[in-house]
Design an enzyme around this catalytic site. Sequence first.
Site, PDB file in Angstrom:
ATOM      1  CD  GLU A   1      26.496  99.837   4.700  1.00  0.00           C
ATOM      2  OE1 GLU A   1      25.952 100.686   4.832  1.00  0.00           O
ATOM      3  OE2 GLU A   1      27.746 100.222   3.710  1.00  0.00           O
TER       4      GLU A   1
ATOM      5  CG  HIS B   1      38.232 101.768   6.431  1.00  0.00           C
ATOM      6  ND1 HIS B   1      38.155 103.120   6.954  1.00  0.00           N
ATOM      7  CD2 HIS B   1      37.566 101.628   5.189  1.00  0.00           C
ATOM      8  CE1 HIS B   1      37.432 103.850   5.974  1.00  0.00           C
ATOM      9  NE2 HIS B   1      37.096 102.833   4.816  1.00  0.00           N
TER      10      HIS B   1
END
Lengths: 410, 332
Positions: free
Chosen positions: B55, B124
Amino acid sequence: MKNAVPLRLHVPEPPARPGQEADFSWVKVPPAGTVTRPDIAVDPYEIRRHAYELIRVLDDNAAAVGPWDPRLDAETVRRGLRAMMLTRAYDERMFRAQRQGKTSFYMRCTGEEAVGVGQAMALDDRDMTFPTYRQQGLLITRGWSLVDMMNQVFSNTRDRLKGRQMPIMYSSKEAGFFSISGNLATQFSQAVGWAMASAIKGDDRIAAGWIGEGATAEGDFHHALTFASVYRAPVILNIVNNQYAISSFQGIAGGERTTFAARGLGYGLPSLRVDGNDFLAVYAVTRWAADRARANLGSTLIELFTYRAAAHSTSDDPSKYRPADEARHWPLGDPIERLRAHLVARGEWSDERHGQLAAEVDGEVRDALREAESYGTLGTGEHHSPATMFDDVFKEMPWHLRRQRQELGY
Amino acid sequence: MVQALNAAMDIMLGRDANVVVFGEDVGYFGGVFRCTEGLQRKYGPSRVFDTPIAEAGLLATAVGMGAYGLRPVVEIQFADYIYPATDQLISEAARLRYRSVGDFTAPITVRAPCGGGIFGGQTHSQSPEAIFTHVCGLTTVIPSNPYDAKGLLISAIEDDDPVIFLEPKRLYNGPFDGHHDRPVTPWTEHPAGEVPDGYYTVPLGKASVVRSGEAVTVLTYGTMVHVAMTAVAESGVDGEVIDLRTLIPIDIDTIVDSVRKTGRCVIVHEATRTSGFGAELSALVQENCFYSLEAPIVRVTGWDTPYPHSLEWDYFPGPKRVAEGLRRAMEG
């Protein structure tokens, strides 16, 4: 199962500390001209040994030898010498200005001038650079105004960056010089992104990024190599190994058992190690990497093996952690003296001309300083209005910043 | 909402040759939530492509591309994965315009699915919006329906500064009223599920009054807009529900007008409470509407714990808790 001996943590220690004899016996200096110069289309695997060698062009007699000799005409070499001397004169003058209270901070690149200057000359002026804070030689070689650089260092009324950045964190889109960040390594992977963009657009400009050997431990270094390798980005990735990250010798960054160039091998990148104080070798290696990038062959990793001869910054005192005279013992010498000797050996230079040039660049710096000081220094306090503090956070100023500006009284 | 987001990127890729879309699994496959489906086939792999799992590398290359002049749209697969990228986001993208006085800019859109309700556990399900609202130079957007999602995403891509675009993943396939034990309703039955073809924008920095009311102002965004509407309906409290849509820059006028009218305020978000965006909202209401307030401001939020996998419906501030909050504001 019990170990025969208790486990032990290895914390690397440099060969010499203050009060001890400088020790560079671990530096292997091969004769100049001995490392092969492969075709740019070479399979990186075939030249993996290059990551452990040291490409050198200038021999002990200051002659240019071997396959990496870029065969530059004397005028080009003199231009390189001049840019290196101008960079050093600029550094010395700005260092003194900091000591005189004209600014808060300064960083010299003493001993590393061949990096910024040699590489800028090997690149096209339109190529984009993502430097660290020690590549002021790029701007100077590209002919950027010394007055403009000084205005930034002084945060004065003409500082284009409006006093928002610490001294030496220059930015110039026009000069192809990316805004310097104080967070180390971030620029390395950004350079890859710029190069990817150039490739996406079918442009002909390449990018180059710089990082210190210390900051190769950051994740951004590895992201840069991953993305550069995956997308075969037209970018040159340069590690300036000047032996020190502030006080930490290169062993703390992981240099004890391997070279920094060898980091590139796992990514399948051609990885070269070059004598960073040898202007001609730096130029030649950079040109080789640039040619590869322009031919869509992708990225090259270069370790520039050099020595930080001065302090890390004006806030640092190297005598606290390394032998005071260590710089004199550095086995690869001084880049300016070596190039000067080369020109002399070619019959293209003399002590007299060198003295004239030294006076000339000093005068140029002095004149620039006089002008920059007329726009103010941090010490005398002439700077941009505090109202400008709220500009450029966003393109359009939102209500809460307008309100805060009013709160400050503007 | 997935189709609306896809359409926004499709339109911008078509209109602006400098727009590129990339992230993990977004290319050939079309993204784990299918938001980029078909875009690589249509625009080619140099405009829409897969990236390594890094990322920070994604954001760094986006900053470099922005400096070149491209307009990158980056997908972070889950908002929970954005933390490795925060140095590039906070220290670099957000401040690039400022530190270079506009010489270099970072016109980057960072899309990331956020929020819980899909049994995603603590990695998540997070709602990290408050972190980004604290960073000067970032715009933070959270849509609550397909119409807004498309118009806001087009505005975000056109914006010349970095935008964090958080997509409540529980809303991807339908408005979620907070009753997890009831059948899922699709967007086709919701008025804001109607999305016009072609280009349109919803402005950044503008809230939307989803329901007018006289008794209490409900400040919320994302999934909780629908939960708040359910709570208003079920409690019978005449709440004025405001969907903030953009958190920074915040639409202060809409908030102030409403609270001055109702004199009461309930703040609802799914994220953890302490130093959540509700704290900022509460401070703004207090600073701007103190003399109109008839009761203490009430916050209904996720608990200050990680999002627990099997207990997510005990964590999630559902309609019952929001309704309790409304009653508390009315009693105060």
